[in-house]
Design a protein around this motif. Sequence first.
Motif, PDB file in Angstrom:
ATOM      1  N   GLN A   1      -4.734  12.877   5.588  1.00 44.37           N
ATOM      2  CA  GLN A   1      -5.630  11.836   5.071  1.00 44.37           C
ATOM      3  C   GLN A   1      -5.762  11.873   3.545  1.00 44.37           C
ATOM      4  N   PRO A   2      -4.621  11.744   2.815  1.00 40.31           N
ATOM      5  CA  PRO A   2      -4.737  11.735   1.348  1.00 40.31           C
ATOM      6  C   PRO A   2      -5.624  10.568   0.897  1.00 40.31           C
ATOM      7  N   GLU A   3      -6.196  10.715  -0.250  1.00 40.16           N
ATOM      8  CA  GLU A   3      -7.144   9.715  -0.765  1.00 40.16           C
ATOM      9  C   GLU A   3      -6.527   8.308  -0.802  1.00 40.16           C
ATOM     10  N   TRP A   4      -5.269   8.201  -1.239  1.00 36.38           N
ATOM     11  CA  TRP A   4      -4.639   6.882  -1.330  1.00 36.38           C
ATOM     12  C   TRP A   4      -4.528   6.229   0.049  1.00 36.38           C
ATOM     13  N   LEU A   5      -4.276   7.023   1.091  1.00 38.79           N
ATOM     14  CA  LEU A   5      -4.144   6.472   2.443  1.00 38.79           C
ATOM     15  C   LEU A   5      -5.488   5.975   2.959  1.00 38.79           C
TER      16      LEU A   5
ATOM     17  N   GLY B   1       0.821  -1.210   0.000  1.00 36.96           N
ATOM     18  CA  GLY B   1       0.000   0.000   0.000  1.00 36.96           C
ATOM     19  C   GLY B   1       0.851   1.255   0.000  1.00 36.96           C
ATOM     20  N   LEU B   2       1.976   1.190   0.726  1.00 36.72           N
ATOM     21  CA  LEU B   2       2.915   2.321   0.714  1.00 36.72           C
ATOM     22  C   LEU B   2       3.407   2.576  -0.707  1.00 36.72           C
TER      23      LEU B   2
ATOM     24  N   LYS C   1      -7.942   4.919   1.156  1.00 35.10           N
ATOM     25  CA  LYS C   1      -8.244   3.702   0.380  1.00 35.10           C
ATOM     26  C   LYS C   1      -7.433   2.506   0.901  1.00 35.10           C
ATOM     27  N   GLU C   2      -6.145   2.724   1.153  1.00 37.78           N
ATOM     28  CA  GLU C   2      -5.296   1.624   1.627  1.00 37.78           C
ATOM     29  C   GLU C   2      -5.700   1.160   3.028  1.00 37.78           C
TER      30      GLU C   2
ATOM     31  N   ARG D   1       2.019   1.673  -3.518  1.00 39.11           N
ATOM     32  CA  ARG D   1       0.923   2.182  -4.361  1.00 39.11           C
ATOM     33  C   ARG D   1       0.671   3.661  -4.094  1.00 39.11           C
ATOM     34  N   GLY D   2       0.941   4.090  -2.858  1.00 34.55           N
ATOM     35  CA  GLY D   2       0.765   5.492  -2.505  1.00 34.55           C
ATOM     36  C   GLY D   2       1.954   6.356  -2.888  1.00 34.55           C
TER      37      GLY D   2
ATOM     38  N   LEU E   1       0.951  12.850   7.403  1.00 32.11           N
ATOM     39  CA  LEU E   1       0.118  12.056   6.485  1.00 32.11           C
ATOM     40  C   LEU E   1      -1.190  11.655   7.160  1.00 32.11           C
TER      41      LEU E   1
END
Length: 134
Positions: A97-101, A75-76, A103-104, A78-79, A93
């Motif tokens: 709360q970025p979108e990728w975080l 996940g890291l 989602k992961e 992918r982010g 981070l």
Amino acid sequence: MKSHQTAQTMKPATAAKKLGVYLEATPAEFREGVVSRAQLDAFQADPPQWLRELRAKGPHPRPVVAEKLGISISGLARGGITEPLTTEQIEALKQEQPEWLVKERATQAEVRKEGARIKKRNAERAARADHPRS
């Protein structure tokens, strides 16, 4: 027959991994030597100042970053996080709360939920196998 036991040693990279710290941030004498099992145990029982500081502030290796963020190492990646992060960067981070975080974290929650379901199912199967109906 003589039995002489030699001290078990490991490379600094292995010791750093076991200690949960980023190797490149450790002192030169740690990186350039070998670490015995006794030294590793001593580091874990009574960490020196540099180790306490690294664990508290970082930079942290990817497995630790992933754990602190509640996601997988994949996940890291992918982010887009490929470098070690400090505790301050990890906290930032979490705040952003970025979108990728988000989602992961959701993905990781599903993985844990599925793991718990499978564990429960296997336990129920084992219990039935131990106590077959007559």
